[in-house]
Design a protein around this motif. Structure first.
Motif, short mmCIF file in Angstrom:
data_model
loop_
_atom_site.label_atom_id
_atom_site.label_comp_id
_atom_site.label_asym_id
_atom_site.label_seq_id
_atom_site.Cartn_x
_atom_site.Cartn_y
_atom_site.Cartn_z
N UNK A 35 0.83 -1.20 0.00
CA UNK A 35 0.00 0.00 0.00
C UNK A 35 0.87 1.25 0.00
N UNK A 36 1.94 1.23 0.77
CA UNK A 36 2.85 2.38 0.80
C UNK A 36 3.52 2.58 -0.55
N UNK A 37 3.94 1.49 -1.17
CA UNK A 37 4.60 1.59 -2.47
C UNK A 37 3.66 2.14 -3.54
N UNK A 38 2.39 1.72 -3.48
CA UNK A 38 1.44 2.14 -4.51
C UNK A 38 0.97 3.58 -4.34
N UNK A 39 0.90 4.04 -3.10
CA UNK A 39 0.35 5.37 -2.85
C UNK A 39 1.41 6.44 -2.60
N UNK A 40 2.61 6.01 -2.20
CA UNK A 40 3.65 6.97 -1.84
C UNK A 40 3.39 7.63 -0.49
N UNK A 41 2.44 7.10 0.26
CA UNK A 41 2.09 7.65 1.59
C UNK A 41 2.61 6.69 2.66
N UNK A 42 3.25 7.20 3.70
CA UNK A 42 3.76 6.30 4.74
C UNK A 42 2.64 5.52 5.42
N UNK A 43 2.85 4.21 5.55
CA UNK A 43 1.89 3.32 6.19
C UNK A 43 2.49 2.80 7.48
N UNK A 44 1.82 3.04 8.60
CA UNK A 44 2.28 2.57 9.91
C UNK A 44 1.42 1.39 10.32
N UNK A 45 2.04 0.22 10.43
CA UNK A 45 1.33 -1.01 10.76
C UNK A 45 1.22 -1.18 12.27
N UNK A 46 0.01 -1.52 12.73
CA UNK A 46 -0.26 -1.68 14.16
C UNK A 46 -0.77 -3.09 14.44
N UNK A 47 -0.42 -3.63 15.59
CA UNK A 47 -0.98 -4.88 16.08
C UNK A 47 -2.04 -4.50 17.11
N UNK A 48 -3.31 -4.77 16.83
CA UNK A 48 -4.42 -4.27 17.65
C UNK A 48 -4.34 -4.77 19.10
N UNK A 49 -3.93 -6.04 19.29
CA UNK A 49 -3.87 -6.59 20.63
C UNK A 49 -5.25 -6.81 21.22
N UNK A 50 -5.32 -6.94 22.56
CA UNK A 50 -6.61 -7.05 23.25
C UNK A 50 -6.42 -6.67 24.71
N UNK A 51 -7.48 -6.82 25.49
CA UNK A 51 -7.45 -6.40 26.90
C UNK A 51 -6.98 -7.50 27.84
N UNK A 52 -6.68 -8.68 27.30
CA UNK A 52 -6.33 -9.79 28.18
C UNK A 52 -4.92 -10.30 27.87
N UNK A 53 -4.82 -11.39 27.16
CA UNK A 53 -3.52 -12.02 26.93
C UNK A 53 -2.58 -11.16 26.09
N UNK A 54 -3.14 -10.29 25.24
CA UNK A 54 -2.31 -9.50 24.35
C UNK A 54 -2.38 -8.00 24.68
N UNK A 55 -2.43 -7.73 25.99
CA UNK A 55 -2.48 -6.34 26.45
C UNK A 55 -1.22 -5.56 26.04
N UNK A 56 -0.07 -6.21 26.07
CA UNK A 56 1.17 -5.51 25.72
C UNK A 56 1.12 -4.98 24.29
N UNK A 57 0.55 -5.78 23.38
CA UNK A 57 0.44 -5.35 21.99
C UNK A 57 -0.51 -4.15 21.88
N UNK A 58 -1.62 -4.19 22.62
CA UNK A 58 -2.55 -3.07 22.62
C UNK A 58 -1.86 -1.79 23.09
N UNK A 59 -1.12 -1.91 24.20
CA UNK A 59 -0.42 -0.74 24.73
C UNK A 59 0.59 -0.18 23.73
N UNK A 60 1.31 -1.09 23.07
CA UNK A 60 2.30 -0.65 22.09
C UNK A 60 1.62 0.06 20.92
N UNK A 61 0.48 -0.48 20.46
CA UNK A 61 -0.24 0.13 19.35
C UNK A 61 -0.70 1.54 19.71
N UNK A 62 -1.26 1.71 20.90
CA UNK A 62 -1.72 3.02 21.33
C UNK A 62 -0.55 4.00 21.46
#
Length: 394
Positions: free
Chosen positions: A147-174
């Motif tokens: 998507x970044x290559x096609x549009x020339x716009x920077x794309x920032x990828x996020x891991x949504x995470x969750x409120x339980x087992x993947x809370x660390x990913x959620x915090x990092x995304x925010x």
């Protein structure tokens, strides 16, 4: 004398103009170009890619489930210039507090289909152009680098995470989204709010020695489901140290979603049953309430016989709804441990949560969309659901 003075001034002016000739004009153009060029910085996204982004961008788009939800949590919804197709759908039933609090999203231009199926041509046609594209669930739809290559716009990828087992990913995304947007302080406030809610729920639940068994059915997963659909790591149960009968007993990490055999649910015989109200969209004879009323195996469960069935707000609706999850946890806590939650009004608590996360108290609007069945006992024998999710009888 006046004539000579005028000539003298004219000569000086001509000399200054000569001195500021082509070279000086070129310097002026360079200075203007530098002033127009936005200041940039580099960040490392959650795919490990190094992405160059403008400092404090004011025009962004959000691709993928939950991406616009996080942007709203960070109070940056005024920077959104286009949306995906789910934001423009006209539907009677919705469970996304961020969208309810921001009806202006539906009026913005379209940049692609939901679940990350972006359209580079539509993005290229946007005027003004987005400065940054945020993207969750990189495995869905268009690849972030493509998507970044096609549009020339920077794309920032996020891991949504969750409120339980993947809370660390959620915090990092925010935190990462906050870093790009210059909203670092707000990101920390959101994380602290969720941590404080989990701590409060845990402390209240700890006041009770009894931890009855529970099951939540009808959890959505890329669409509505019936009673066998559940979440082994359902965060409200985890926060309350409630005994989720679907959770693994061997210490392994719970799966994100599971379809449980009917015979297993009967064998578990949960003390309390909670029904995720997203199930009403499954149709008149496929929703959890219809199954609980018509299936002899379910009707014999003690939770059904003793009328311990309760409606809760949808957990998954364009991925996990963290506001709904926290609101559900307070209602479930009050149901399981009434003494410890005696001072809690679940509806008022829900609006307190929504006001902080999305800026408006929208519990009444969400509850109305689901027939006002949230946070109350349900009697499957008198409830009738239409094919379009409408409540035909209570």
């Amino acid at each position: 004398m006046k004539k000579y003075s005028f000539l003298f001034v004219l000569l000086i002016a001509l000399g200054l103009a000569a001195c500021s000739g082509p070279e000086s004009s070129e310097q002026n153009r360079n200075t203007q170009a530098q002033q127009a060029e936005p200041e940039t910085r580099t960040v490392t996204d959650m795919m490990g890619r190094t992405v160059t982004v403008p400092v404090n961008p004011t025009r962004v788009i959000c691709s993928g489930p939950g991406c616009l939800r996080y942007l709203t949590y960070l109070q940056a919804q005024d920077r959104v210039i286009a949306v995906d197709s789910i934001e423009k759908r006209k539907t009677r039933i919705d469970a996304r507090p961020y969208a309810m609090a921001n009806p202006q999203f539906a009026k913005l231009p379209l940049f692609g289909e939901f679940r990350g199926h972006d359209n580079p041509e539509l993005i290229a046609a946007l005027d003004p152009q987005p400065q940054v594209i945020f993207k969750t669930y990189r495995g869905m739809g268009t690849d972030p680098q493509e998507l970044q290559d096609k549009t020339g716009i920077p794309v920032v990828s996020l891991d949504y995470g969750d409120l339980n087992a993947r809370r660390a990913a959620m915090n990092t995304a925010l935190n990462l989204m906050g870093e790009v947007l210059g909203k670092q302080e707000r990101a920390q406030e959101v994380i602290a709010f969720m941590d404080a809610a989990e701590e409060d729920l845990g402390k209240r639940a700890a006041q009770s020695a009894a931890h009855p068994t529970c099951y939540v059915g009808g959890i959505a997963s890329k669409g509505p489901h019936g009673f066998r659909s559940t979440e082994p790591g359902y965060p409200p149960f985890a926060f309350l140290n409630a005994h989720n009968v679907a959770a693994p007993t061997d210490g392994s990490k719970p799966s994100r979603h599971a379809d449980i055999a009917k015979e297993q649910i009967v064998q578990w015989e949960p003390d309390y049953i909670f029904v995720d109200l997203s199930t009403i969209r499954a149709g008149s004879e496929a929703n959890s309430l219809y199954e609980l009323n018509t299936d002899p195996s379910y009707k014999g469960l003690k939770a059904c016989l003793e009328k311990r069935i309760f409606g809760v707000l949808p957990y998954n609706w364009y991925t996990s709804n963290h506001g709904n999850t926290l609101a559900d946890a307070y209602f479930i806590g009050k149901t399981l441990y009434p003494d410890a939650f005696a001072d809690v009004d679940p509806a008022a608590k829900a609006d307190e949560i929504y006001s902080f996360l999305v800026g408006k108290p929208v519990f009444g609007e969400i509850n109305k969309a689901f027939g006002s069945l949230a946070f109350k006992p349900l009697d499957p024998s008198v409830l009738r659901i239409g094919d379009n999710g409408e409540i035909l009888a209570k």
